[in-house]
Design an enzyme around this catalytic site. Structure first.
Site, mmCIF file in Angstrom:
data_model
loop_
_atom_site.group_PDB
_atom_site.id
_atom_site.type_symbol
_atom_site.label_atom_id
_atom_site.label_comp_id
_atom_site.label_asym_id
_atom_site.label_seq_id
_atom_site.Cartn_x
_atom_site.Cartn_y
_atom_site.Cartn_z
ATOM 1 N N GLU A 1 0.849 -1.132 0.124
ATOM 2 C CA GLU A 1 0.217 0.189 0.424
ATOM 3 C C GLU A 1 1.091 1.341 0.319
ATOM 4 O O GLU A 1 1.893 1.242 0.744
ATOM 5 C CB GLU A 1 -0.967 -0.075 1.416
ATOM 6 C CG GLU A 1 -1.374 1.425 1.582
ATOM 7 C CD GLU A 1 -2.744 1.373 -0.157
ATOM 8 O OE1 GLU A 1 -2.463 2.907 -0.341
ATOM 9 O OE2 GLU A 1 -3.529 0.473 0.096
ATOM 10 N N ASP B 1 -5.695 -4.200 -7.047
ATOM 11 C CA ASP B 1 -6.689 -3.969 -6.428
ATOM 12 C C ASP B 1 -6.442 -2.406 -6.248
ATOM 13 O O ASP B 1 -6.805 -1.926 -4.467
ATOM 14 C CB ASP B 1 -7.680 -4.799 -5.308
ATOM 15 C CG ASP B 1 -8.870 -4.130 -5.536
ATOM 16 O OD1 ASP B 1 -9.763 -3.041 -5.665
ATOM 17 O OD2 ASP B 1 -10.053 -4.223 -4.250
ATOM 18 N N PRO C 1 -7.962 -1.445 -15.600
ATOM 19 C CA PRO C 1 -7.365 -1.338 -16.109
ATOM 20 C C PRO C 1 -7.115 0.032 -16.600
ATOM 21 O O PRO C 1 -6.058 1.091 -17.209
ATOM 22 C CB PRO C 1 -6.834 -2.244 -16.770
ATOM 23 C CG PRO C 1 -7.549 -3.104 -16.087
ATOM 24 C CD PRO C 1 -9.030 -2.664 -15.657
#
Length: 225
Positions: free
Chosen positions: A94, A145, A150
């Site tokens: 993250e 995610d 895309p």
């Protein structure tokens, strides 16, 4: 019960390394907004759980597979992976410090506290594209995610992750026969073609119907080997 049309309440707003990120509460829901773009909320989680389950099902029955989850989000994917004792090492990348803080010490801990306490779980603060290009670790599954799909990225530079070079970097961290699973707010036949052109096999898409509009989708592909 709080009406869905009530005004959202901002719980935290920060300027992160890639722009503004906001956590807000709308009725019973928690929502993450990045640079004014709605990313996700705690309303459902079916497609995030499918992201993890479909990747697991596509593996070849190997014991204790290691999974890399790209994007912590509201924590659905991590929590679901940690709830499955069949997974081995669970690594989450993250890039937003605020999102990590909201899970460790903030309102999103209600979803992820148990998963963060799981000894299999490691949280890495990094940009995913940089991570897959630089890490020496390898994984059996990579679940992405980090965008709305895309073709609908949170920041412009994220688009390179879905390019041939970005997908090659994803394949680099996958073990032979490893699975790439990509969450999207809509199915993308064009992206299926990109996956095939990047050398992935067994490319397919699973869909999750939503109340209105096009279904959410999970694109699946297998690294040869």
């Amino acid at each position: 019960m709080t009406a869905v049309y009530d005004t959202p309440v901002v719980l935290d707003r920060r300027e992160g390394p890639y722009g503004e990120v906001v956590l807000r509460r709308h009725g019973v829901l928690l929502q993450i907004i990045a640079n004014g773009c709605f990313l996700m909320d705690t309303s459902d989680g079916r497609s995030e759980r499918l992201l993890v389950d479909a990747a697991r099902a596509a593996l070849d029955g190997r014991a204790a597979p290691a999974v890399l989850i790209g994007g912590l989000g509201v924590g659905f994917s991590l929590a679901h992976a940690a709830a499955d004792p069949g997974w081995g090492r669970i690594t989450v990348v993250e890039r937003e410090p605020a999102v990590i803080d909201w899970h460790r010490d903030g309102p999103l801990a209600e979803i992820s506290a148990g998963a963060l306490a799981d000894p299999r779980t490691t949280i890495v603060r990094a940009d995913l594209l940089a991570y897959v290009n630089e890490t020496s670790d390898t994984f059996d599954a990579l679940c992405l995610d980090i965008d709305n799909g895309p073709g609908w990225t949170v920041t412009e530079d994220n688009g390179s992750l879905y390019s041939p070079a970005g997908l090659a970097a994803c394949a680099r961290v996958l073990r032979p026969g490893g699975v790439l699973a990509v969450w999207s707010a809509e199915p993308s036949p064009e992206f299926e073609g990109t996956l095939r052109n990047a050398g992935f096999q067994q490319v397919r898409t699973e869909e999750v119907p939503v109340a209105r509009g096009v279904p959410d989708a999970v694109h699946l592909a297998v690294r040869p080997g």
